[in-house]
Design a protein around this motif. Structure first.
Motif, mmCIF file in Angstrom:
data_model
loop_
_atom_site.group_PDB
_atom_site.id
_atom_site.type_symbol
_atom_site.label_atom_id
_atom_site.label_comp_id
_atom_site.label_asym_id
_atom_site.label_seq_id
_atom_site.Cartn_x
_atom_site.Cartn_y
_atom_site.Cartn_z
ATOM 1 N N THR A 43 0.825 -1.202 0.000
ATOM 2 C CA THR A 43 0.000 0.000 0.000
ATOM 3 C C THR A 43 0.861 1.254 0.000
ATOM 4 O OG1 THR A 43 -1.697 -1.206 1.242
ATOM 5 C CG2 THR A 43 -1.876 1.185 1.206
ATOM 6 N N GLU A 44 1.956 1.237 0.795
ATOM 7 C CA GLU A 44 2.866 2.384 0.825
ATOM 8 C C GLU A 44 3.514 2.597 -0.541
ATOM 9 O OE1 GLU A 44 5.739 1.997 3.902
ATOM 10 O OE2 GLU A 44 4.272 2.123 5.527
ATOM 11 N N LEU A 45 3.940 1.497 -1.183
ATOM 12 C CA LEU A 45 4.563 1.592 -2.502
ATOM 13 C C LEU A 45 3.580 2.145 -3.523
ATOM 14 C CD1 LEU A 45 6.961 1.038 -4.374
ATOM 15 C CD2 LEU A 45 6.119 -1.299 -4.651
ATOM 16 N N GLU A 46 2.346 1.653 -3.462
ATOM 17 C CA GLU A 46 1.315 2.134 -4.380
ATOM 18 C C GLU A 46 1.066 3.624 -4.165
ATOM 19 O OE1 GLU A 46 -2.848 0.207 -5.905
ATOM 20 O OE2 GLU A 46 -2.670 0.571 -3.756
ATOM 21 N N GLY A 47 1.010 4.037 -2.885
ATOM 22 C CA GLY A 47 0.816 5.446 -2.575
ATOM 23 C C GLY A 47 1.968 6.308 -3.051
ATOM 24 N N GLN A 48 3.218 5.790 -2.901
ATOM 25 C CA GLN A 48 4.382 6.544 -3.366
ATOM 26 C C GLN A 48 4.377 6.714 -4.878
ATOM 27 O OE1 GLN A 48 7.893 4.656 -1.828
ATOM 28 N NE2 GLN A 48 7.427 5.182 0.294
ATOM 29 N N LEU A 49 3.974 5.652 -5.598
ATOM 30 C CA LEU A 49 3.903 5.745 -7.059
ATOM 31 C C LEU A 49 2.867 6.777 -7.495
ATOM 32 C CD1 LEU A 49 4.189 1.964 -8.043
ATOM 33 C CD2 LEU A 49 5.902 3.749 -8.397
ATOM 34 N N LYS A 50 1.710 6.770 -6.816
ATOM 35 C CA LYS A 50 0.681 7.754 -7.137
ATOM 36 C C LYS A 50 1.159 9.160 -6.810
ATOM 37 C CE LYS A 50 -3.385 4.775 -6.600
ATOM 38 N NZ LYS A 50 -4.607 4.493 -5.799
ATOM 39 N N SER A 51 1.869 9.285 -5.675
ATOM 40 C CA SER A 51 2.382 10.595 -5.273
ATOM 41 C C SER A 51 3.404 11.120 -6.275
ATOM 42 C CB SER A 51 3.014 10.520 -3.884
ATOM 43 O OG SER A 51 2.050 10.190 -2.921
ATOM 44 N N LYS A 52 4.271 10.228 -6.759
ATOM 45 C CA LYS A 52 5.273 10.652 -7.745
ATOM 46 C C LYS A 52 4.620 11.071 -9.052
ATOM 47 C CE LYS A 52 9.282 8.145 -5.992
ATOM 48 N NZ LYS A 52 10.283 7.085 -6.226
ATOM 49 N N THR A 53 3.584 10.338 -9.472
ATOM 50 C CA THR A 53 2.858 10.704 -10.683
ATOM 51 C C THR A 53 2.236 12.085 -10.518
ATOM 52 O OG1 THR A 53 2.361 8.382 -11.114
ATOM 53 C CG2 THR A 53 1.016 10.002 -12.259
ATOM 54 N N LYS A 54 1.608 12.284 -9.347
ATOM 55 C CA LYS A 54 1.011 13.581 -9.057
ATOM 56 C C LYS A 54 2.080 14.662 -9.005
ATOM 57 C CE LYS A 54 -2.351 16.311 -7.540
ATOM 58 N NZ LYS A 54 -3.577 16.600 -8.291
ATOM 59 N N PHE A 55 3.206 14.349 -8.408
ATOM 60 C CA PHE A 55 4.316 15.293 -8.257
ATOM 61 C C PHE A 55 4.781 15.806 -9.615
ATOM 62 C CE2 PHE A 55 8.835 16.252 -7.709
ATOM 63 C CZ PHE A 55 8.826 17.019 -6.564
ATOM 64 N N PHE A 56 4.998 14.890 -10.551
ATOM 65 C CA PHE A 56 5.484 15.294 -11.869
ATOM 66 C C PHE A 56 4.414 16.028 -12.674
ATOM 67 C CE2 PHE A 56 8.617 11.818 -11.117
ATOM 68 C CZ PHE A 56 9.750 12.622 -11.164
ATOM 69 N N SER A 57 3.139 15.666 -12.466
ATOM 70 C CA SER A 57 2.071 16.376 -13.172
ATOM 71 C C SER A 57 1.979 17.820 -12.672
ATOM 72 C CB SER A 57 0.734 15.663 -12.994
ATOM 73 O OG SER A 57 0.263 15.784 -11.671
ATOM 74 N N ILE A 58 2.239 18.027 -11.362
ATOM 75 C CA ILE A 58 2.238 19.383 -10.801
ATOM 76 C C ILE A 58 3.365 20.202 -11.414
ATOM 77 C CG2 ILE A 58 2.649 20.722 -8.695
ATOM 78 C CD1 ILE A 58 1.304 18.383 -7.179
ATOM 79 N N ILE A 59 4.558 19.602 -11.473
ATOM 80 C CA ILE A 59 5.704 20.314 -12.053
ATOM 81 C C ILE A 59 5.424 20.686 -13.505
ATOM 82 C CG2 ILE A 59 8.123 20.070 -12.735
ATOM 83 C CD1 ILE A 59 8.529 18.330 -10.265
ATOM 84 N N ALA A 60 4.852 19.725 -14.252
ATOM 85 C CA ALA A 60 4.613 19.944 -15.682
ATOM 86 C C ALA A 60 3.551 21.006 -15.934
ATOM 87 C CB ALA A 60 4.190 18.641 -16.349
ATOM 88 N N HIS A 61 2.514 21.031 -15.092
ATOM 89 C CA HIS A 61 1.383 21.910 -15.363
ATOM 90 C C HIS A 61 1.418 23.204 -14.562
ATOM 91 C CE1 HIS A 61 -2.792 23.366 -14.832
ATOM 92 N NE2 HIS A 61 -2.901 23.061 -16.107
ATOM 93 N N ASP A 62 1.495 23.071 -13.240
ATOM 94 C CA ASP A 62 1.296 24.237 -12.383
ATOM 95 C C ASP A 62 2.497 25.164 -12.298
ATOM 96 O OD1 ASP A 62 -1.183 23.274 -11.970
ATOM 97 O OD2 ASP A 62 -0.878 22.570 -9.937
ATOM 98 N N LEU A 63 3.680 24.676 -12.602
ATOM 99 C CA LEU A 63 4.841 25.578 -12.652
ATOM 100 C C LEU A 63 4.959 26.262 -14.005
ATOM 101 C CD1 LEU A 63 7.750 23.821 -10.735
ATOM 102 C CD2 LEU A 63 6.531 25.876 -10.105
ATOM 103 N N ARG A 64 4.612 25.528 -15.048
ATOM 104 C CA ARG A 64 4.738 26.092 -16.399
ATOM 105 C C ARG A 64 3.803 27.282 -16.581
ATOM 106 N NH1 ARG A 64 3.590 21.916 -21.020
ATOM 107 N NH2 ARG A 64 1.525 22.065 -20.042
ATOM 108 N N GLY A 65 2.582 27.191 -16.008
ATOM 109 C CA GLY A 65 1.596 28.259 -16.182
ATOM 110 C C GLY A 65 2.059 29.601 -15.668
ATOM 111 N N PRO A 66 2.341 29.728 -14.349
ATOM 112 C CA PRO A 66 2.741 31.042 -13.828
ATOM 113 C C PRO A 66 4.071 31.544 -14.377
ATOM 114 C CG PRO A 66 2.885 29.335 -12.124
ATOM 115 C CD PRO A 66 2.162 28.738 -13.272
ATOM 116 N N VAL A 67 5.037 30.657 -14.606
ATOM 117 C CA VAL A 67 6.322 31.088 -15.170
ATOM 118 C C VAL A 67 6.119 31.637 -16.580
ATOM 119 C CG1 VAL A 67 8.592 30.301 -15.946
ATOM 120 C CG2 VAL A 67 7.701 29.536 -13.741
ATOM 121 N N GLY A 68 5.269 30.964 -17.366
ATOM 122 C CA GLY A 68 4.968 31.441 -18.721
ATOM 123 C C GLY A 68 4.281 32.793 -18.700
#
Length: 449
Positions: free
Chosen positions: A217-242
């Motif tokens: 369960t912890e591993l599954e949660g970490q994988l989901k967290s990492k997916t979410k983490f990279f989606s945040i970097i890709a989307h939410d940082l690009r917007g305001p910087v742009g």
């Protein structure tokens, strides 16, 4: 002299407990962050050694008659401590230490002072029965965070229940000892040792299954967290910087901009840079927490000072949206914890309140001392949160941040980080919200020790 058949059963039961103890110790070495196995390993090893002491002659001597019982008592209560630790709960010391200590004292008194065997054995079995009752309670009391372990815990509770039946039968045997001859008593002990060995095996495999499921369960949660983490970097940082780049490009290319327009652009860029910095801080802190890299140095914190210094960070944002930000602080409010983590909680709660409060609204921050510690309340007159969304508000993998009242973007990371940091500081966090009325977040921190 012990019957030969009983010696065989004792050796088998001891061997099972020792093997399971060493195996559980191996599991602990390979999964050090899961705390329960080391306690279960110690419990199994003590119980195995206790069984072996039963073979030390003479059969009615202290080593053979008393030490096995004491080691089994200590081993089972260590098992109970492991269950609490595994569930991320504090060990109840007066139970885990107090009852084994009571068994030691009563055994010494009834063996050396009064030399009364029946009260000694009866008291020992009663203390073991209490351990099983406590363990069954802990197995069946599963909180929402451990719901994936519910079935395994229920199965383990059945094994503890079976052991409890054996102990109750043992108490009955002690009370009615005169109704049985020596052969019958010997046969009953053989059955009891055999059942005990089987139960220890079943319990060990049950707890191993719980550890494996927890790790999965912890591993599954970490994988989901990492997916979410990279989606945040890709989307939410690009917007305001742009957006900041576009403003700068516009100011450089359009030479005839009015001074008032430039000030507006500068103010917007300041707000965007602050929100981007805030997001970067959250991302870095979440990354450290996910990898267990966050150092936790407990210190004495005056919460009012921490709130005051952090809300200054949001003055430009509240000014842009014409939001009133009020801080109602009374007497000094001291808590024990990590200042950096508490700062992150404050920043995220205030940032969320600003994001979802429309122009002209108000945000109120209150600190208050109570009997149990300090309560921090952040309340706004914002858009509120829908009931179905409120249930998943702290879950990063299921989070879907809504746009703010001025179109502000969000990562869904802030509240998940708040819950993690509040938990690490031994506090609790609750969210109450009504759509189109507002949201109230209550954080309770314990008193400093």
């Amino acid at each position: 002299m012990e019957p030969f058949s009983l010696k065989i059963i004792v050796v088998i039961a001891a061997g099972i407990s020792l093997i399971m103890g060493f195996y559980m110790l191996l599991i602990h070495w390979n999964t050090a962050r899961v705390k329960g196995p080391v306690f279960w390993a110690a419990g199994n090893l003590l119980i195995g050694i206790g069984f072996l002491f039963r073979l030390v002659p003479p059969a009615n001597g202290f080593l053979a008659a008393v030490v096995p019982m004491l080691l089994i008592t200590v081993g089972l209560y260590i098992y109970l401590a492991g269950i609490r630790i595994f569930k991320d709960k504090p060990v109840i010391r007066w139970i885990v230490i107090g009852f084994p200590a009571l068994d030691i004292v009563q055994s010494l008194v009834f063996f050396y002072v009064f030399r009364l065997q029946l009260p000694r054995v009866g008291m020992h079995l009663f203390i073991l029965a209490l351990c099983n009752v406590f363990s069954i309670y802990e197995m069946l009391k599963v909180d929402e965070q451990s719901r994936h372990l519910k079935r395994i815990f229920q199965l383990n509770a059945i094994f503890f229940g079976t052991f409890l039946v054996v102990l109750v039968a043992g108490i009955f045997l002690v009370v009615h000892r005169s109704s049985f001859n020596d052969i019958q008593v010997g046969n009953l002990w053989i059955i009891a040792f055999g059942i005990s060995g089987g139960i220890m095996t079943a319990l060990t495999f049950g707890f191993l299954s719980a550890v494996n499921m927890q790790l999965y369960t912890e591993l599954e949660g970490q994988l989901k967290s990492k997916t979410k983490f990279f989606s945040i970097i890709a989307h939410d940082l690009r917007g305001p910087v742009g957006t900041i780049m576009n403003f700068l490009n516009l100011m450089n290319t359009e030479k005839d901009l009015e001074e008032e327009e430039k000030l507006i652009f500068m103010e917007k860029m300041e707000a965007l840079s602050q929100s981007t910095y805030h997001l970067l801080q959250n991302l870095l802190e979440w990354a450290h927490t996910s990898q267990n890299l966050t150092s936790f140095e407990k210190e004495l914190i005056e919460l009012n000072q921490l709130v005051t210094s952090n809300i200054e960070f949001f003055q430009s944002l509240t000014r842009m949206k014409s939001i009133g930000l009020e801080f109602h602080n009374g007497e000094a409010a001291y808590i024990g914890g990590n200042a950096k983590m508490v700062e992150t909680v404050i920043r995220n709660l205030v940032s969320n309140a600003i994001k979802y409060t429309p122009r002209g609204g108000t945000i109120s921050i209150t600190t208050q001392n109570n009997l149990h510690g300090v309560r921090l309340v952040v309340e706004d007159t914002g858009v509120g949160i829908k009931p179905d969304r409120l249930k998943q508000i702290f879950e990063l993998e299921n989070s879907r941040s809504e746009k703010g009242t001025d179109g502000e973007s969000g990562s869904g990371l802030g509240l998940a980080l708040c819950k993690e940091f509040v938990r690490k500081n031994n506090g609790t966090i609750q969210v109450e919200s009504t759509v189109d009325v507002g949201t109230r977040v209550v954080v309770d921190f314990p008193s400093p020790v």
